[in-house]
Design a protein around this motif. Structure first.
Motif, PDB file in Angstrom:
ATOM      1  N   VAL A  86       0.839  -1.203   0.000  1.00 29.70           N
ATOM      2  CA  VAL A  86       0.000   0.000   0.000  1.00 29.70           C
ATOM      3  C   VAL A  86       0.874   1.253   0.000  1.00 29.70           C
ATOM      4  O   VAL A  86       0.646   2.193  -0.772  1.00 29.70           O
ATOM      5  CB  VAL A  86      -0.931   0.002   1.240  1.00 29.70           C
ATOM      6  CG1 VAL A  86      -1.701   1.319   1.338  1.00 29.70           C
ATOM      7  CG2 VAL A  86      -1.903  -1.176   1.175  1.00 29.70           C
ATOM      8  N   MET A  87       1.907   1.230   0.849  1.00 29.13           N
ATOM      9  CA  MET A  87       2.808   2.385   0.955  1.00 29.13           C
ATOM     10  C   MET A  87       3.651   2.543  -0.319  1.00 29.13           C
ATOM     11  O   MET A  87       3.823   3.645  -0.832  1.00 29.13           O
ATOM     12  CB  MET A  87       3.736   2.228   2.165  1.00 29.13           C
ATOM     13  CG  MET A  87       3.025   1.875   3.454  1.00 29.13           C
ATOM     14  SD  MET A  87       1.941   3.150   4.063  1.00 29.13           S
ATOM     15  CE  MET A  87       3.085   4.206   4.889  1.00 29.13           C
ATOM     16  N   GLN A  88       4.165   1.424  -0.835  1.00 31.33           N
ATOM     17  CA  GLN A  88       5.037   1.462  -2.019  1.00 31.33           C
ATOM     18  C   GLN A  88       4.319   2.031  -3.236  1.00 31.33           C
ATOM     19  O   GLN A  88       4.914   2.689  -4.075  1.00 31.33           O
ATOM     20  CB  GLN A  88       5.549   0.050  -2.343  1.00 31.33           C
ATOM     21  CG  GLN A  88       6.610  -0.450  -1.380  1.00 31.33           C
ATOM     22  CD  GLN A  88       6.864  -1.947  -1.529  1.00 31.33           C
ATOM     23  OE1 GLN A  88       6.290  -2.602  -2.395  1.00 31.33           O
ATOM     24  NE2 GLN A  88       7.706  -2.502  -0.670  1.00 31.33           N
ATOM     25  N   ASN A  89       3.016   1.771  -3.324  1.00 28.00           N
ATOM     26  CA  ASN A  89       2.253   2.211  -4.493  1.00 28.00           C
ATOM     27  C   ASN A  89       1.517   3.525  -4.268  1.00 28.00           C
ATOM     28  O   ASN A  89       0.716   3.934  -5.096  1.00 28.00           O
ATOM     29  CB  ASN A  89       1.286   1.108  -4.928  1.00 28.00           C
ATOM     30  CG  ASN A  89       1.995  -0.066  -5.570  1.00 28.00           C
ATOM     31  OD1 ASN A  89       2.338  -0.029  -6.744  1.00 28.00           O
ATOM     32  ND2 ASN A  89       2.250  -1.102  -4.786  1.00 28.00           N
ATOM     33  N   ASP A  90       1.806   4.180  -3.127  1.00 26.38           N
ATOM     34  CA  ASP A  90       1.327   5.544  -2.889  1.00 26.38           C
ATOM     35  C   ASP A  90      -0.196   5.633  -2.819  1.00 26.38           C
ATOM     36  O   ASP A  90      -0.801   6.571  -3.353  1.00 26.38           O
ATOM     37  CB  ASP A  90       1.869   6.468  -3.990  1.00 26.38           C
ATOM     38  CG  ASP A  90       1.853   7.936  -3.577  1.00 26.38           C
ATOM     39  OD1 ASP A  90       1.990   8.213  -2.379  1.00 26.38           O
ATOM     40  OD2 ASP A  90       1.696   8.793  -4.463  1.00 26.38           O
ATOM     41  N   ALA A  91      -0.821   4.658  -2.160  1.00 27.67           N
ATOM     42  CA  ALA A  91      -2.280   4.712  -1.987  1.00 27.67           C
ATOM     43  C   ALA A  91      -2.634   5.817  -1.001  1.00 27.67           C
ATOM     44  O   ALA A  91      -1.919   6.073  -0.034  1.00 27.67           O
ATOM     45  CB  ALA A  91      -2.797   3.373  -1.477  1.00 27.67           C
ATOM     46  N   GLY A  92      -3.787   6.462  -1.234  1.00 24.72           N
ATOM     47  CA  GLY A  92      -4.225   7.533  -0.353  1.00 24.72           C
ATOM     48  C   GLY A  92      -4.861   7.026   0.923  1.00 24.72           C
ATOM     49  O   GLY A  92      -5.131   7.796   1.858  1.00 24.72           O
ATOM     50  N   GLY A  93      -5.115   5.735   0.993  1.00 30.36           N
ATOM     51  CA  GLY A  93      -5.722   5.123   2.164  1.00 30.36           C
ATOM     52  C   GLY A  93      -6.058   3.684   1.843  1.00 30.36           C
ATOM     53  O   GLY A  93      -5.661   3.149   0.804  1.00 30.36           O
ATOM     54  N   ILE A  94      -6.786   3.041   2.726  1.00 31.34           N
ATOM     55  CA  ILE A  94      -7.243   1.670   2.502  1.00 31.34           C
ATOM     56  C   ILE A  94      -8.757   1.725   2.359  1.00 31.34           C
ATOM     57  O   ILE A  94      -9.466   2.141   3.273  1.00 31.34           O
ATOM     58  CB  ILE A  94      -6.830   0.747   3.663  1.00 31.34           C
ATOM     59  CG1 ILE A  94      -5.302   0.597   3.687  1.00 31.34           C
ATOM     60  CG2 ILE A  94      -7.492  -0.629   3.520  1.00 31.34           C
ATOM     61  CD1 ILE A  94      -4.773  -0.087   4.917  1.00 31.34           C
ATOM     62  N   GLY A  95      -9.234   1.323   1.195  1.00 28.90           N
ATOM     63  CA  GLY A  95     -10.666   1.388   0.923  1.00 28.90           C
ATOM     64  C   GLY A  95     -11.399   0.111   1.256  1.00 28.90           C
ATOM     65  O   GLY A  95     -12.621   0.086   1.355  1.00 28.90           O
ATOM     66  N   LEU A  96     -10.653  -0.975   1.425  1.00 30.92           N
ATOM     67  CA  LEU A  96     -11.258  -2.257   1.781  1.00 30.92           C
ATOM     68  C   LEU A  96     -10.232  -3.125   2.489  1.00 30.92           C
ATOM     69  O   LEU A  96      -9.294  -3.625   1.875  1.00 30.92           O
ATOM     70  CB  LEU A  96     -11.774  -2.987   0.531  1.00 30.92           C
ATOM     71  CG  LEU A  96     -12.275  -4.426   0.737  1.00 30.92           C
ATOM     72  CD1 LEU A  96     -13.433  -4.469   1.718  1.00 30.92           C
ATOM     73  CD2 LEU A  96     -12.668  -5.067  -0.586  1.00 30.92           C
ATOM     74  N   PHE A  97     -10.388  -3.261   3.800  1.00 27.92           N
ATOM     75  CA  PHE A  97      -9.606  -4.212   4.590  1.00 27.92           C
ATOM     76  C   PHE A  97     -10.535  -5.395   4.818  1.00 27.92           C
ATOM     77  O   PHE A  97     -11.519  -5.297   5.543  1.00 27.92           O
ATOM     78  CB  PHE A  97      -9.192  -3.563   5.910  1.00 27.92           C
ATOM     79  CG  PHE A  97      -8.256  -4.401   6.760  1.00 27.92           C
ATOM     80  CD1 PHE A  97      -8.392  -5.776   6.876  1.00 27.92           C
ATOM     81  CD2 PHE A  97      -7.234  -3.800   7.471  1.00 27.92           C
ATOM     82  CE1 PHE A  97      -7.539  -6.538   7.660  1.00 27.92           C
ATOM     83  CE2 PHE A  97      -6.370  -4.549   8.263  1.00 27.92           C
ATOM     84  CZ  PHE A  97      -6.525  -5.913   8.362  1.00 27.92           C
ATOM     85  N   ALA A 111      -4.230   1.166  11.589  1.00 27.27           N
ATOM     86  CA  ALA A 111      -4.528   2.589  11.782  1.00 27.27           C
ATOM     87  C   ALA A 111      -3.256   3.389  12.027  1.00 27.27           C
ATOM     88  O   ALA A 111      -3.063   4.467  11.447  1.00 27.27           O
ATOM     89  CB  ALA A 111      -5.487   2.757  12.959  1.00 27.27           C
ATOM     90  N   GLU A 112      -2.378   2.871  12.870  1.00 27.88           N
ATOM     91  CA  GLU A 112      -1.135   3.585  13.185  1.00 27.88           C
ATOM     92  C   GLU A 112      -0.213   3.662  11.970  1.00 27.88           C
ATOM     93  O   GLU A 112       0.412   4.691  11.709  1.00 27.88           O
ATOM     94  CB  GLU A 112      -0.425   2.893  14.355  1.00 27.88           C
ATOM     95  CG  GLU A 112      -1.146   3.072  15.685  1.00 27.88           C
ATOM     96  CD  GLU A 112      -0.494   2.295  16.814  1.00 27.88           C
ATOM     97  OE1 GLU A 112      -0.672   2.685  17.978  1.00 27.88           O
ATOM     98  OE2 GLU A 112       0.188   1.280  16.540  1.00 27.88           O
ATOM     99  N   THR A 113      -0.114   2.560  11.227  1.00 24.55           N
ATOM    100  CA  THR A 113       0.781   2.527  10.060  1.00 24.55           C
ATOM    101  C   THR A 113       0.335   3.514   8.994  1.00 24.55           C
ATOM    102  O   THR A 113       1.168   4.179   8.362  1.00 24.55           O
ATOM    103  CB  THR A 113       0.827   1.103   9.454  1.00 24.55           C
ATOM    104  OG1 THR A 113       1.252   0.182  10.463  1.00 24.55           O
ATOM    105  CG2 THR A 113       1.782   1.036   8.275  1.00 24.55           C
ATOM    106  N   MET A 114      -0.962   3.644   8.800  1.00 29.43           N
ATOM    107  CA  MET A 114      -1.480   4.548   7.768  1.00 29.43           C
ATOM    108  C   MET A 114      -1.450   6.010   8.206  1.00 29.43           C
ATOM    109  O   MET A 114      -1.732   6.901   7.399  1.00 29.43           O
ATOM    110  CB  MET A 114      -2.897   4.130   7.356  1.00 29.43           C
ATOM    111  CG  MET A 114      -2.958   2.792   6.639  1.00 29.43           C
ATOM    112  SD  MET A 114      -1.852   2.673   5.205  1.00 29.43           S
ATOM    113  CE  MET A 114      -2.596   3.836   4.083  1.00 29.43           C
TER     114      MET A 114
END
Length: 549
Positions: free
Chosen positions: A283-294, A320-323
């Motif tokens: 998620v971080m490597q691909n520069d996502a703005g957040g997580i839309g589905l966990f 939550a902390e990682t994001m």
């Protein structure tokens, strides 16, 4: 030039020498032994060595392909320690008075046949795993080398099939592509190939002999083709395509850090879909703005017991902390249909896709639901968590959920436990929810459209049935009209609407979704930058005007 067609696991072009990889050919003979106890001691010693080897492989795989994909070696360790497997080996050694190699081979064959006969796809895949651990034990008992090393020259690896332990032992710098005669798109080898981002094919009917070995090969992962001994024209064309694809990848990397905004100023959120916290790195490597589905159900599927409140809390809190303040939308338990969990002891249903699944389980087993909600509300104090409820069909269900949520909050407050105030939304994945989305929008903070199930239920086509593929049209006007209606009803009520199903990553529809006013697309991490490129190059007003012409 010979051309063979397989099923594509991962796209891209690989060009290089073909190396036919063959397992150590070994015939296991049945030998009578004088001392079965000594034979059992040999087996126990081999098992301990095998578990140690798998531990080394796990560490190696963690570094190369990440914890999520390395987990298979932990599974193999557990399988080696499985009571049923070990009791079978012991019974054959002692009752028949035979050698450990024969007992292991027989047990492996029996268990593999048992798994292969099961209806569940996931369980059928375990047949390959039990063969793998049995081969490892036999190798150790025979004193054979189990190293799957490669030659110095990078190569296209062609094999009948590849076990996870074989792929992870290979030097990844020496692997240009995997091509197997057997294997499925859901196999661990396929998953590893996707993680390594190299072209790969399965189900490719090519010969594993000198007509292939050592020849120049081209793997085209986009259409599932391998060319053996290509002619000059094909080679030149593929080299050109490979260069173009490499340039595209470099250009996509330049999009990291850019805002997702169209040429005429329309913004959209690009989020990532994940299965567990081990996916956060992607998620971080691909520069996502957040997580839309966990997909929280994987926490349940990976266990043999109901996950406790504390177990879930730690996972949600870490996400939550990682994001770090970015939105993390966690879907509540979505067990049922094609995702079965034995310890839930669900009754067999004629049509599980239309049966007791997702929110229906939560509302009929409220104690399981409350445990998850307590963990989610507690974790929401540590970041921007949002909660999403799946498979909604009525306003009444949403109000039932709200009543349970109030009970959970009151209980936490009474105990003096800190909790946050997360957004609460629902998935729109049934035609019923889409049609009454104007009423549902008054009850929630957001919508997320689950296009996989919405398509299935709208078209009355089982998405697990490959025989119906010719009838399945993901771009069917009925599906697109439903999405449009849901987005419009959300905006009228002042809430946002996103898409978290497979259609969200369909690049043929990106401009259409922008024109509809979709607020968010949540996709696999690897799809984020390609979608960003389309968004940055689109003028929505011009696209709409062009449609009207």
């Amino acid at each position: 030039m010979q051309i063979y067609q397989g099923k594509s696991v991962f796209s891209g072009i690989a060009i290089g020498k073909i190396r036919v990889y063959k397992k150590n050919e070994r015939q296991v003979k049945r030998v009578k032994v004088e001392n079965p106890d000594a034979e059992m001691a040999r087996f126990e010693e081999a098992k301990a060595k095998g578990i140690a080897q798998l531990g080394v492989l796990y560490e190696k795989a963690c570094k190369e392909v990440g914890e999520a994909n390395a987990a298979i070696f932990e599974v193999h360790q557990m399988m080696m320690e499985d009571d049923g497997y070990n009791e079978s080996v012991e019974n054959i050694i002692k009752s028949q008075g035979v050698n450990a190699e024969y007992a292991v081979a027989t047990t492996g064959d029996n268990f593999a046949q048992m798994f292969s006969a099961m209806d569940d796809d996931y369980m059928r895949e375990r047949a390959a795993d039990v063969k793998d651990i049995s081969e490892r034990l036999i190798s150790i008992l025979n004193g054979d080398d189990t190293d799957a090393s490669l030659n110095d020259e990078p190569a296209i690896i062609v094999a009948d099939d590849l076990a996870p332990s074989e792929t992870v032992q290979m030097d990844k710098d020496k692997v240009l592509s995997f091509v197997t005669v057997h294997g499925s798109l859901n196999s661990h080898t396929a998953i590893l190939a996707r993680t390594m981002a190299i072209p790969a094919l399965v189900g490719t009917p090519l010969p594993l002999d000198e007509s292939v070995d050592g020849k120049l090969g081209i793997v085209d992962g986009s259409d599932g083709t391998i060319y053996v001994d290509p002619d000059e024209e094909t080679l030149a064309a593929m080299q050109k395509r490979r260069t173009e694809e490499e340039e595209k990848k470099k250009l996509l990397l330049t999009l990291k850090g850019k805002e997702n905004i169209t040429l005429d100023g329309q913004k959209i959120l690009l989020y990532a879909n994940i299965g567990n916290i081990k996916d956060l790195a992607a998620v971080m490597q691909n520069d996502a703005g957040g997580i839309g589905l966990f997909r929280s159900e994987f926490i349940y599927l990976e266990q043999d017991h109901y996950p406790t409140e504390e177990e879930q809390f730690r996972i949600y809190k870490q996400a939550a902390e990682t994001m770090a303040g970015k939105r993390v939308i966690i879907r509540t338990l979505d067990i049922g249909a094609d995702k079965q969990c034995d310890y839930f002891e669900m009754e067999k249903e004629e049509n599980p896709a239309l049966g007791c699944r997702a929110i229906r389980i939560c509302l009929t087993r409220p104690e399981i639901f409350k445990t998850q909600l307590r963990a989610l509300f507690r974790a929401s104090a540590y970041g921007k968590i949002a909660i999403m409820y799946p498979m909604i069909t009525s306003v009444g269900e949403v109000r039932q959920i709200k009543a349970i949520v109030e009970e959970v909050k009151a209980s936490l407050a009474e105990q003096g436990i800190e909790y946050g105030n997360p957004e609460q939304g629902i998935m729109i994945e049934t035609p019923a929810a889409a049609i009454i989305s104007d009423e549902l929008a008054k009850e929630v903070d957001f919508f997320s459209i689950g296009t996989n199930d919405l398509s299935q239920y709208t078209l009355a086509i089982d998405r697990q049935n490959t025989k119906l593929d010719p009838f399945f049209d993901p771009h069917h006007p009925a599906i697109l009209r439903m999405i449009q209606m849901v987005v419009e009803n959300a905006h009228k009520a002042g809430i946002w609407a996103g898409i978290c199903g497979e259609l969200g990553a369909d690049q043929e529809l990106t401009k259409e979704f922008l024109a509809m006013g979709v607020d968010e697309l949540s996709v696999s991490p690897g799809s984020i930058l390609p979608l960003r490129k389309i968004i940055l190059e689109t003028n929505v007003a011009e696209y709409k005007a062009g449609k009207k012409c």
